[in-house]
Design a protein around this motif. Structure first.
Motif, PDB file in Angstrom:
ATOM      1  N   ALA A   1      20.455 -21.776 -25.016  1.00 59.76           N
ATOM      2  CA  ALA A   1      19.640 -20.450 -24.846  1.00 59.76           C
ATOM      3  C   ALA A   1      18.360 -20.081 -25.882  1.00 59.76           C
ATOM      4  N   ALA A   2      19.376 -19.576 -27.106  1.00 56.64           N
ATOM      5  CA  ALA A   2      18.653 -19.632 -28.123  1.00 56.64           C
ATOM      6  C   ALA A   2      17.717 -20.586 -28.441  1.00 56.64           C
ATOM      7  N   GLU A   3      17.732 -22.230 -27.649  1.00 54.19           N
ATOM      8  CA  GLU A   3      16.453 -22.775 -28.604  1.00 54.19           C
ATOM      9  C   GLU A   3      15.262 -21.987 -27.563  1.00 54.19           C
ATOM     10  N   LEU A   4      15.909 -22.063 -26.335  1.00 59.66           N
ATOM     11  CA  LEU A   4      14.718 -22.288 -25.235  1.00 59.66           C
ATOM     12  C   LEU A   4      13.846 -20.279 -25.356  1.00 59.66           C
ATOM     13  N   GLN A   5      14.664 -19.369 -25.959  1.00 61.19           N
ATOM     14  CA  GLN A   5      13.914 -18.440 -26.561  1.00 61.19           C
ATOM     15  C   GLN A   5      12.993 -18.656 -27.312  1.00 61.19           C
ATOM     16  N   VAL A   6      13.310 -19.223 -28.319  1.00 62.21           N
ATOM     17  CA  VAL A   6      12.209 -19.681 -29.483  1.00 62.21           C
ATOM     18  C   VAL A   6      11.109 -19.995 -28.838  1.00 62.21           C
ATOM     19  N   TRP A   7      10.753 -21.163 -27.894  1.00 61.26           N
ATOM     20  CA  TRP A   7      10.262 -21.608 -27.245  1.00 61.26           C
ATOM     21  C   TRP A   7       9.187 -20.531 -26.922  1.00 61.26           C
ATOM     22  N   PHE A   8      10.047 -19.956 -25.614  1.00 59.24           N
ATOM     23  CA  PHE A   8       9.470 -19.427 -24.970  1.00 59.24           C
ATOM     24  C   PHE A   8       8.260 -17.697 -25.410  1.00 59.24           C
ATOM     25  N   THR A   9       9.566 -17.162 -27.104  1.00 49.60           N
ATOM     26  CA  THR A   9       8.468 -16.510 -27.616  1.00 49.60           C
ATOM     27  C   THR A   9       6.980 -16.505 -28.317  1.00 49.60           C
ATOM     28  N   ALA A  10       7.259 -18.262 -28.337  1.00 44.70           N
ATOM     29  CA  ALA A  10       5.999 -18.749 -29.034  1.00 44.70           C
ATOM     30  C   ALA A  10       4.342 -18.769 -28.194  1.00 44.70           C
ATOM     31  N   MET A  11       4.956 -19.665 -26.743  1.00 43.54           N
ATOM     32  CA  MET A  11       4.663 -18.902 -25.576  1.00 43.54           C
ATOM     33  C   MET A  11       3.796 -17.846 -25.211  1.00 43.54           C
ATOM     34  N   ARG A  12       4.309 -16.963 -24.879  1.00 44.06           N
ATOM     35  CA  ARG A  12       4.146 -15.383 -24.667  1.00 44.06           C
ATOM     36  C   ARG A  12       3.311 -15.045 -25.883  1.00 44.06           C
TER      37      ARG A  12
ATOM     38  N   LEU B   1       8.742 -30.481 -20.135  1.00 43.89           N
ATOM     39  CA  LEU B   1       9.755 -30.832 -21.109  1.00 43.89           C
ATOM     40  C   LEU B   1       9.194 -31.222 -22.592  1.00 43.89           C
ATOM     41  N   ARG B   2       8.072 -31.692 -21.781  1.00 43.39           N
ATOM     42  CA  ARG B   2       6.639 -32.403 -23.558  1.00 43.39           C
ATOM     43  C   ARG B   2       6.367 -30.795 -24.332  1.00 43.39           C
ATOM     44  N   SER B   3       5.491 -30.164 -23.132  1.00 41.08           N
ATOM     45  CA  SER B   3       6.650 -28.815 -24.450  1.00 41.08           C
ATOM     46  C   SER B   3       7.225 -27.713 -24.886  1.00 41.08           C
ATOM     47  N   ILE B   4       8.322 -27.853 -24.171  1.00 43.67           N
ATOM     48  CA  ILE B   4       9.618 -27.948 -25.532  1.00 43.67           C
ATOM     49  C   ILE B   4      10.236 -28.366 -25.766  1.00 43.67           C
TER      50      ILE B   4
ATOM     51  N   THR C   1      10.451 -36.569 -25.286  1.00 44.03           N
ATOM     52  CA  THR C   1       9.104 -36.869 -24.459  1.00 44.03           C
ATOM     53  C   THR C   1       8.506 -37.347 -24.983  1.00 44.03           C
ATOM     54  N   ILE C   2       8.176 -38.477 -26.008  1.00 43.02           N
ATOM     55  CA  ILE C   2       7.069 -39.746 -26.847  1.00 43.02           C
ATOM     56  C   ILE C   2       8.073 -40.736 -26.158  1.00 43.02           C
ATOM     57  N   GLY C   3       6.038 -40.844 -25.980  1.00 38.04           N
ATOM     58  CA  GLY C   3       5.884 -42.140 -25.082  1.00 38.04           C
ATOM     59  C   GLY C   3       6.180 -41.634 -23.618  1.00 38.04           C
ATOM     60  N   LEU C   4       6.028 -41.084 -23.070  1.00 35.81           N
ATOM     61  CA  LEU C   4       6.593 -40.549 -21.379  1.00 35.81           C
ATOM     62  C   LEU C   4       4.998 -40.564 -20.746  1.00 35.81           C
ATOM     63  N   ARG C   5       4.782 -41.230 -19.437  1.00 33.84           N
ATOM     64  CA  ARG C   5       3.207 -41.044 -19.018  1.00 33.84           C
ATOM     65  C   ARG C   5       4.043 -40.777 -17.266  1.00 33.84           C
ATOM     66  N   GLY C   6       2.517 -40.023 -17.008  1.00 33.09           N
ATOM     67  CA  GLY C   6       2.632 -39.407 -16.307  1.00 33.09           C
ATOM     68  C   GLY C   6       1.983 -40.832 -14.909  1.00 33.09           C
ATOM     69  N   ALA C   7       2.588 -39.919 -13.767  1.00 29.93           N
ATOM     70  CA  ALA C   7       2.829 -41.160 -12.662  1.00 29.93           C
ATOM     71  C   ALA C   7       0.817 -41.239 -11.656  1.00 29.93           C
ATOM     72  N   ARG C   8       0.365 -42.053 -11.731  1.00 32.47           N
ATOM     73  CA  ARG C   8      -1.763 -41.894 -11.616  1.00 32.47           C
ATOM     74  C   ARG C   8      -1.229 -40.759 -10.376  1.00 32.47           C
ATOM     75  N   LEU C   9      -2.328 -39.952 -10.069  1.00 37.50           N
ATOM     76  CA  LEU C   9      -2.089 -39.393  -8.866  1.00 37.50           C
ATOM     77  C   LEU C   9      -3.429 -40.158  -7.977  1.00 37.50           C
ATOM     78  N   GLN C  10      -2.989 -39.741  -6.628  1.00 33.37           N
ATOM     79  CA  GLN C  10      -4.068 -40.869  -5.686  1.00 33.37           C
ATOM     80  C   GLN C  10      -5.441 -39.540  -5.308  1.00 33.37           C
ATOM     81  N   GLY C  11      -5.717 -40.548  -5.410  1.00 35.28           N
ATOM     82  CA  GLY C  11      -7.680 -40.016  -5.156  1.00 35.28           C
ATOM     83  C   GLY C  11      -8.062 -39.620  -3.799  1.00 35.28           C
ATOM     84  N   ARG C  12      -8.740 -38.226  -3.600  1.00 34.49           N
ATOM     85  CA  ARG C  12      -8.504 -38.104  -2.300  1.00 34.49           C
ATOM     86  C   ARG C  12      -9.957 -37.938  -1.839  1.00 34.49           C
ATOM     87  N   THR C  13     -10.751 -38.616  -2.822  1.00 33.79           N
ATOM     88  CA  THR C  13     -12.042 -38.611  -2.624  1.00 33.79           C
ATOM     89  C   THR C  13     -12.398 -39.802  -1.266  1.00 33.79           C
ATOM     90  N   PRO C  14     -13.683 -39.312   0.230  1.00 29.44           N
ATOM     91  CA  PRO C  14     -13.610 -39.674   1.149  1.00 29.44           C
ATOM     92  C   PRO C  14     -14.036 -41.301   0.523  1.00 29.44           C
TER      93      PRO C  14
END
Length: 509
Positions: free
Chosen positions: A303-314, A381-384, A399-412
């Motif tokens: 909780a203390a570590e998450l509080q540091v991230w929360f304060t820096a974000m706000r 998680l990467r932000s924290i 979280t270094i090296g993690l890649r997000g999934a490729r989203l499927q396009g919605r173009t007709p």
């Protein structure tokens, strides 16, 4: 007029005269009609005009239940019944002054006359030694027939003895604040009565506040009732100030919630104070309470570590990694995704985020149901962990090296020629016309023309040809070459638009 088995009324009986019995419904000793009810209560009695038993208003008929609508509303708002101390009549008494309706109206008209209000239409009621009687419903009917003003907001006077509307003035908060020995809770209601407020320390400031409330309500489309309650709320707050002219705290404005029975609301008052720069917003943001509630379920170190991230974000961070303050909505979105994962790690025995490995982060992201949720989990998680690693609160960033999934396009996707021909099937003219319209709008450079002549509608035109013309036109307005899709076969080129079934070509898009 008669009783059972006789043809005479009680007053006309030749022998054995006696007084009529009281009414079985209202107990009246006069106006006996037949079968027990009086002429006022009997359903078959003629609708003769009568007077209200409470305010003596004339012109009352029995369809109103024996009481005028004004007295019925008065009794619903003032259920206390007793003897009026002014006139001695028995009826519903005002819960604040203890007077009946007629005496209350007389005192109101008298106060307005003493204040110099020349526009009051109730001046005849301010009489001494009696009451000004009225006709039933006449006041309401006259008010409906009077021509209303275009401005719905009532510009009433600020002072009791003034007839001029509030005038705008300068509103400047004072730079000091009077200290108090201790904070005492304000009570505006004690029992069933309201507390008398002190006089306003600065009537000019109150007038400027009311003018600002009228202007703010006009610009935001408020009704006159909302503007009126906001003006009363501002006067209440100014009368309760320890330091006249100082900015009003938002927590102090919450005292108006005690006057909800008088339709006073806190929100419009706070909005007006913020618009003139007289609001000291000391309210705790909702996200702080929400974060403290969820952080209490985590181990102390996590909780203390998450509080540091929360304060820096706000508040932002000038240290690496330097960030600007983020909106509460962004922080809440990150925590909504990350908190369930942190609680799962805490349930498995982890006391700090520095114990989390890359495999655990990958397992958490792989458990996401959709690709979008997996990307949101990686971003949160990467932000924290990125900030904790930069501050030295974590050994590595898992979280270094993690890649997000490729989203499927919605173009007709583009349609094939066969699908276009199927859409332009002449068996369904409405569907074919709509498809031609959509194709022309999508292409941007193709115009179309649909056969709308009478022979086509009556099956005289059997070709059912849909013409698609190129933007290049000849001198006579028709394209040099056009293409038609007929029901008899594939597309066939035609030299000109010589068919009598074709209407004039639409302009090229």
């Amino acid at each position: 007029m008669v009783h059972n088995k006789t043809k005479y009324c009680y007053d006309c009986r030749p022998r054995y005269r006696r007084h009529p019995p009281p009414c079985k419904r209202c107990g009246s000793l006069t106006g006996f009609w037949s079968g027990g009810p009086c002429i006022r209560c009997h359903k078959y009695a003629p609708a003769l005009p009568d007077s209200c038993p409470h305010c003596l208003a004339w012109g009352l008929f029995k369809h109103t239940g024996g009481i005028c609508l004004a007295c019925k509303d008065w009794r619903s708002r003032n259920p206390t019944t007793g003897e009026c101390p002014s006139c001695g009549m028995t009826g519903a008494l005002n819960k604040f002054t203890g007077d009946c309706r007629l005496c209350w109206r007389r005192e109101r008209a008298r106060r307005r006359a003493e204040a110099g209000d020349t526009r009051d239409t109730r001046q005849p009621e301010a009489v001494y030694g009696g009451h000004q009687l009225l006709l039933d419903g006449m006041e309401h009917k006259l008010a409906l027939r009077m021509k209303g003003t275009s401005q719905r907001i009532r510009l009433g006077p600020t002072q009791p003895g003034s007839t001029t509307p509030p005038r705008p003035g300068p509103i400047r908060p004072v730079p000091y604040r009077q200290l108090v020995l201790f904070e005492a809770p304000r009570q505006l209601v004690r029992g069933d009565s309201y507390v008398m407020l002190p006089e306003l320390p600065s009537p000019e400031l109150a007038e400027a506040f009311e003018a600002a409330a009228i202007d703010y309500g006009r610009r935001h489309g408020w009704l006159d009732d909302v503007v009126g309650t906001t003006r009363r709320g501002l006067r209440v707050l100014l009368a309760l100030q320890d330091t006249p002219g100082a900015p009003i705290r938002a927590s102090e404005a919450q005292v108006l919630s005690q006057l909800r029975s008088r339709a006073l609301s806190v929100t419009p008052v706070v909005e007006v104070l913020a618009s003139v720069g007289m609001l000291d917003d000391d309210r705790v943001p909702a996200i702080l309470l929400w974060f403290d509630q969820h952080a209490a379920e985590l181990p102390a170190a996590m909780a203390a570590e998450l509080q540091v991230w929360f304060t820096a974000m706000r508040q932002g961070s000038p240290r690496a990694p330097r960030t600007r303050p983020c909106s509460d909505r962004t922080i809440r979105n990150h925590l909504t995704v990350a908190l369930p994962i942190l609680k799962q790690w805490a349930a498995k025995g982890h006391e700090s985020l520095r114990e989390i490995t890359k495999d655990q982060v990958r397992a958490a992201t792989a458990a996401a149901a959709t690709a979008t949720q997996r990307n949101d989990t990686i971003v949160a998680l990467r932000s924290i962990f990125r900030l904790l690693k930069a501050r030295g609160l974590a050994f590595v960033n898992p979280t270094i090296g993690l890649r997000g999934a490729r989203l499927q396009g919605r173009t007709p996707l583009p349609l094939t020629v066969q699908e276009l021909r199927a859409a332009l099937d002449p068996a369904d003219p409405a569907r074919a016309a709509l498809a031609a319209l959509l194709i022309s709008m999508a292409s941007g450079h193709v115009s179309y023309a649909v056969c709308t002549c009478s022979t086509f509608a009556t099956a005289g035109c059997t070709s059912r040809t849909w013409w698609f013309c190129s933007p290049r036109r000849s001198s006579n307005g028709c394209p040099p070459t056009s293409t038609s899709a007929t029901s008899d076969g594939p597309q066939q080129p035609t030299p000109t638009c010589s068919s009598t079934c074709l209407p004039p070509h639409a302009p090229a898009r």
